[in-house]
Design a protein around this motif. Structure first.
Motif, PDB file in Angstrom:
ATOM      1  N   HIS A   1       0.851  -1.188   0.000  1.00 61.34           N
ATOM      2  CA  HIS A   1       0.000   0.000   0.000  1.00 61.34           C
ATOM      3  C   HIS A   1       0.891   1.243   0.000  1.00 61.34           C
TER       4      HIS A   1
ATOM      5  N   SER B   1       0.588   5.409  -0.269  1.00 57.82           N
ATOM      6  CA  SER B   1      -0.372   6.515  -0.231  1.00 57.82           C
ATOM      7  C   SER B   1      -0.249   7.368  -1.494  1.00 57.82           C
ATOM      8  N   ARG B   2      -1.309   8.063  -1.808  1.00 54.54           N
ATOM      9  CA  ARG B   2      -1.311   8.939  -2.976  1.00 54.54           C
ATOM     10  C   ARG B   2      -0.225  10.002  -2.840  1.00 54.54           C
ATOM     11  N   ARG B   3      -0.079  10.542  -1.632  1.00 50.40           N
ATOM     12  CA  ARG B   3       0.929  11.583  -1.384  1.00 50.40           C
ATOM     13  C   ARG B   3       2.327  11.046  -1.638  1.00 50.40           C
TER      14      ARG B   3
ATOM     15  N   ALA C   1       3.206   8.588  -3.565  1.00 56.43           N
ATOM     16  CA  ALA C   1       3.366   8.345  -4.997  1.00 56.43           C
ATOM     17  C   ALA C   1       3.645   9.650  -5.735  1.00 56.43           C
ATOM     18  N   ILE C   2       2.949  10.717  -5.366  1.00 61.60           N
ATOM     19  CA  ILE C   2       3.155  12.021  -6.007  1.00 61.60           C
ATOM     20  C   ILE C   2       4.545  12.556  -5.697  1.00 61.60           C
TER      21      ILE C   2
END
Length: 92
Positions: free
Chosen positions: A7, A9-11, A13-14
């Protein structure tokens, strides 16, 4: 065997993607500066005489150094203002 799920997080990944893009942009700016070297006169079919009324003196790549002589942004060596090569680009 069970497949494990990771997993992210979106943060995270950005942030990771942004870091990769910034580094790639830095490399893209640095590498061309190191690779760009002037070409040999023969590579551009340079000649010391005009061709079809075109001369180095009328080319935007030519920089006059002294009367009759200069340098070129893409061709190495001394360049005659009455010369010509296939990189000729008329001044606007």
């Amino acid at each position: 065997m069970h497949a494990q799920s990771i997993h992210i997080s979106r943060r995270a990944a950005i942030v990771a993607t942004t870091g990769v893009l910034v580094r790639a942009a830095g490399v893209a700016l640095i590498v061309p500066m190191q690779v760009c070297a002037k070409a040999a006169k023969a590579d551009f079919f340079y000649q010391d005489k005009p061709k079809g009324g075109k001369t180095c003196a009328t080319c935007r790549l030519f920089v006059a150094v002294e009367t009759g002589k200069g340098t070129c942004a893409v061709v190495e060596g001394d360049i005659s203002e009455t010369g010509w090569c296939m990189a000729h680009s008329p001044r606007s």
